[in-house]
Design a protein around this motif. Structure first.
Motif, PDB file in Angstrom:
ATOM      1  N   VAL A  62     -38.350 -12.285  -1.357  1.00  0.00           N
ATOM      2  CA  VAL A  62     -37.346 -12.123  -2.184  1.00  0.00           C
ATOM      3  C   VAL A  62     -37.778 -12.368  -3.693  1.00  0.00           C
ATOM      4  O   VAL A  62     -37.753 -11.484  -4.548  1.00  0.00           O
ATOM      5  CB  VAL A  62     -35.778 -13.119  -2.072  1.00  0.00           C
ATOM      6  CG1 VAL A  62     -35.074 -12.853  -3.110  1.00  0.00           C
ATOM      7  CG2 VAL A  62     -35.550 -12.391  -0.758  1.00  0.00           C
ATOM      8  N   ILE A  75     -25.276  -6.160  -1.486  1.00  0.00           N
ATOM      9  CA  ILE A  75     -26.482  -6.354  -0.646  1.00  0.00           C
ATOM     10  C   ILE A  75     -26.125  -6.158   0.838  1.00  0.00           C
ATOM     11  O   ILE A  75     -25.049  -6.554   1.139  1.00  0.00           O
ATOM     12  CB  ILE A  75     -26.889  -7.969  -0.657  1.00  0.00           C
ATOM     13  CG1 ILE A  75     -27.663  -8.183  -2.012  1.00  0.00           C
ATOM     14  CG2 ILE A  75     -27.805  -8.201   0.258  1.00  0.00           C
ATOM     15  CD1 ILE A  75     -27.622  -9.632  -2.360  1.00  0.00           C
ATOM     16  N   PHE A 120     -30.673  -7.516   5.278  1.00  0.00           N
ATOM     17  CA  PHE A 120     -31.097  -8.771   4.529  1.00  0.00           C
ATOM     18  C   PHE A 120     -31.195  -9.768   5.811  1.00  0.00           C
ATOM     19  O   PHE A 120     -32.342 -10.447   5.822  1.00  0.00           O
ATOM     20  CB  PHE A 120     -30.187  -9.206   3.705  1.00  0.00           C
ATOM     21  CG  PHE A 120     -30.649 -10.405   2.746  1.00  0.00           C
ATOM     22  CD1 PHE A 120     -31.815 -10.467   2.013  1.00  0.00           C
ATOM     23  CD2 PHE A 120     -30.120 -11.683   3.091  1.00  0.00           C
ATOM     24  CE1 PHE A 120     -32.305 -11.602   1.293  1.00  0.00           C
ATOM     25  CE2 PHE A 120     -30.476 -12.763   2.377  1.00  0.00           C
ATOM     26  CZ  PHE A 120     -31.470 -12.682   1.469  1.00  0.00           C
ATOM     27  N   LEU A 155     -34.778  -4.821   1.070  1.00  0.00           N
ATOM     28  CA  LEU A 155     -34.076  -6.158   1.153  1.00  0.00           C
ATOM     29  C   LEU A 155     -32.691  -5.817   1.432  1.00  0.00           C
ATOM     30  O   LEU A 155     -31.735  -6.632   1.287  1.00  0.00           O
ATOM     31  CB  LEU A 155     -34.494  -6.696  -0.220  1.00  0.00           C
ATOM     32  CG  LEU A 155     -35.734  -7.466  -0.449  1.00  0.00           C
ATOM     33  CD1 LEU A 155     -35.768  -8.127  -1.658  1.00  0.00           C
ATOM     34  CD2 LEU A 155     -36.035  -8.552   0.779  1.00  0.00           C
TER      35      LEU A 155
END
Length: 150
Positions: free
Chosen positions: A49, A24, A29, A89
């Motif tokens: 999410v 990630i 994010f 994301l």
């Protein structure tokens, strides 16, 4: 010493994220998290999410079906779709694998630069990549569910 200064600067403005692992992108994010009205509740980012989780599960199911049908165009389209939402994301590994599926579905190599005219080879590559992307997805899902449970 200059390294330390760069490290300090990178933490400025941070919302104090826990370690999200290497799957990630924290900066991407964090941009989603900055849209939350209340840091404790995180209703906005959580809805995005968890909506993505639902979307990903449905897309994987569609990909499995398209693979059975040997529908390269549909696989490419689904790869493209999931690539976009995972990129939003910051789910870098999922995004990269989805991009490979998109390219293989277009009868191109994983980078999308060279033609791969053998459809069976493309389907085989998609099948292998689909296994990987599901594992990558499971990893980020676990991390993010833990993040929102806290």
């Amino acid at each position: 010493m200059p390294e330390r200064d760069a490290e300090d600067r990178s933490e400025e403005g941070s919302v104090g994220l826990p370690d999200l692992g290497d799957s990630i992108d924290a900066l991407t994010f964090e941009q989603i998290l900055e849209m939350d009205d209340e840091e404790d509740e995180r209703e906005f980012s959580k809805s995005i999410v968890f909506g993505f989780f639902e979307q990903a599960e449905q897309t994987f199911e569609k990909m499995d079906n398209a693979l059975k049908e040997k529908d390269l165009a549909e696989l490419s389209s689904l790869g493209h779709f999931l690539k976009g939402s995972s990129a939003t994301l910051g789910l870098t590994k999922v995004k990269d694998s989805c991009e490979k599926i998109q390219h293989y579905g277009q009868k191109r190599d994983e980078a999308g630069t060279a033609e791969m005219p053998d459809e069976d080879e493309c389907l085989k590559k998609i099948e292998e990549t689909l296994v990987s992307v599901k594992e990558e997805y499971a990893e980020v899902e676990k991390v993010l569910r833990r993040f929102y449970a806290a």
